[in-house]
Write a protein that holds these residues in place. Structure first.
Motif, short mmCIF file in Angstrom:
data_model
loop_
_atom_site.label_atom_id
_atom_site.label_comp_id
_atom_site.label_asym_id
_atom_site.label_seq_id
_atom_site.Cartn_x
_atom_site.Cartn_y
_atom_site.Cartn_z
N PRO A 207 -65.13 8.93 15.28
CA PRO A 207 -65.09 8.17 14.02
C PRO A 207 -63.78 8.43 13.26
O PRO A 207 -63.27 9.55 13.25
CB PRO A 207 -66.30 8.71 13.24
N SER A 208 -63.27 7.38 12.65
CA SER A 208 -62.06 7.51 11.84
C SER A 208 -62.45 8.00 10.45
O SER A 208 -63.38 7.48 9.85
CB SER A 208 -61.33 6.17 11.72
N PRO A 209 -61.74 9.01 9.90
CA PRO A 209 -62.02 9.44 8.52
C PRO A 209 -61.60 8.36 7.55
O PRO A 209 -60.83 7.45 7.90
CB PRO A 209 -61.17 10.71 8.38
N PRO A 210 -62.08 8.41 6.31
CA PRO A 210 -61.65 7.42 5.29
C PRO A 210 -60.14 7.40 5.17
O PRO A 210 -59.47 8.43 5.24
CB PRO A 210 -62.33 7.92 4.02
N LEU A 211 -59.60 6.20 4.96
CA LEU A 211 -58.15 6.03 5.01
C LEU A 211 -57.45 6.71 3.84
O LEU A 211 -56.37 7.29 4.01
CB LEU A 211 -57.81 4.54 5.03
N VAL A 212 -58.02 6.69 2.66
CA VAL A 212 -57.34 7.27 1.49
C VAL A 212 -57.06 8.76 1.68
O VAL A 212 -55.93 9.22 1.46
CB VAL A 212 -58.15 7.00 0.19
N VAL B 91 -54.20 9.16 4.20
CA VAL B 91 -52.89 8.86 3.62
C VAL B 91 -52.42 10.02 2.75
O VAL B 91 -51.25 10.45 2.82
CB VAL B 91 -52.96 7.56 2.79
N ALA B 92 -53.31 10.55 1.93
CA ALA B 92 -52.95 11.65 1.04
C ALA B 92 -52.60 12.91 1.82
O ALA B 92 -51.61 13.59 1.50
CB ALA B 92 -54.11 11.94 0.07
N ALA B 93 -53.39 13.23 2.84
CA ALA B 93 -53.12 14.44 3.62
C ALA B 93 -51.78 14.34 4.34
O ALA B 93 -51.01 15.31 4.39
CB ALA B 93 -54.25 14.66 4.62
N HIS B 94 -51.49 13.17 4.90
CA HIS B 94 -50.21 13.00 5.59
C HIS B 94 -49.05 13.15 4.61
O HIS B 94 -48.05 13.79 4.93
CB HIS B 94 -50.16 11.63 6.27
N TRP C 112 -50.51 10.46 13.42
CA TRP C 112 -51.37 9.77 14.39
C TRP C 112 -52.69 9.38 13.73
O TRP C 112 -53.18 8.24 13.92
CB TRP C 112 -51.63 10.67 15.59
N LEU C 113 -53.30 10.27 12.94
CA LEU C 113 -54.54 9.93 12.24
C LEU C 113 -54.33 8.76 11.29
O LEU C 113 -55.18 7.88 11.18
CB LEU C 113 -55.05 11.15 11.47
N LEU C 114 -53.18 8.78 10.58
CA LEU C 114 -52.88 7.69 9.65
C LEU C 114 -52.79 6.36 10.38
O LEU C 114 -53.44 5.37 10.00
CB LEU C 114 -51.57 8.00 8.92
N TRP C 115 -51.97 6.32 11.43
CA TRP C 115 -51.78 5.06 12.15
C TRP C 115 -53.05 4.63 12.88
O TRP C 115 -53.35 3.43 12.95
CB TRP C 115 -50.63 5.20 13.14
#
Length: 241
Positions: free
Chosen positions: A101-106, A109-112, A147-150
């Motif tokens: 599962p993909s984590p929530p996008l927000v 983005v913040a972590a990256h 990679w998680l972001l994209w």
């Protein structure tokens, strides 16, 4: 750590020896060969993206760019831009891992953004190049978070508007970081102080070039991805003839 020595890539490359400075680390070459085997076996979702990512990984880790990034902060920033803005999306296309599962996008983005800013803070940046372990921690966290972001941006169920906002936010935070680096009144990255002169640059000029690269050049892949996502969304919404 001497200012002219980076733990992993070795002494700073000079114009006289740069093209002889290929990185032949056996563990790195074995890892790249293993990735090539995975792609060749057909276990990637997009083999073309996988091969392009592999080729660019050779450029940033094996080619003389590694030695050049020991000499110039601008070369190191170029390395990081290729890693997070080009290699990472290619790997996300090649290995989306849809069963995870993909984590929530927000939060992604913040972590990256936090990771990018932390590794370009002068003290942590210098520490990240001081030992081989710290160097690879820097590379792994930058690439892994990108990679998680994209992967989240490319996820089939993500809304087009949300994906575009994530790209805009990423462009914005990288542009702000680049601007802060450009307009700093003094050189900050002491690890490169002793090696910039060989390339005809002062430490401050090298830093300003790096900031411009992060501010301007780095946005190109994100803009291209945004245009592609928007165009794909419009085409998907076209009525069938």
């Amino acid at each position: 750590m001497p200012a002219s020595l980076i733990a992993y890539c070795g002494p700073a490359g000079t114009p006289q020896d740069l093209w002889l400075r290929w990185n032949t680390d056996p563990l790195l070459l074995a890892a790249l060969a293993a990735l090539a085997c995975v792609i060749a076996s057909g276990r990637s979702a997009d083999a073309r993206a996988g091969w392009l990512a592999l080729a660019l990984m050779v450029v940033v880790f094996v080619s003389p760019l590694c030695a050049l990034s020991s000499a110039l902060f601008s070369a190191r920033v170029t390395h990081h831009i290729i890693l997070i803005a080009v290699i990472a999306p290619l790997l996300a296309r090649a290995f989306p891992l849809p069963r995870i599962p993909s984590p929530p996008l927000v939060p992604v983005v913040a972590a990256h953004a936090v990771i990018v800013w932390l590794w370009h803070a002068p003290g942590l940046y210098t520490w990240g190049l001081a030992t081989v372990a710290a160097y690879w921690l820097m590379q792994a966290t930058l690439l892994g978070s990108a990679w998680l972001l994209w992967r989240s941006i490319f996820a089939p169920l993500v809304q087009t508007g949300v994906a575009l906002m994530a790209l805009v936010a990423t462009i914005g935070q990288m542009g702000l970081l680049g601007a802060l680096i450009v307009f700093s009144p003094r050189p900050l990255y002491v690890v490169h102080f002793a090696s910039t002169a060989a390339w005809g640059l002062t430490p401050l000029a090298d830093q300003q070039l790096a900031g411009l690269l992060m501010w301007v050049l780095a946005m190109v892949p994100y803009l291209a991805a945004g245009l592609w996502i928007a165009w794909s969304s419009l085409r998907a919404g076209e009525p069938a003839l």
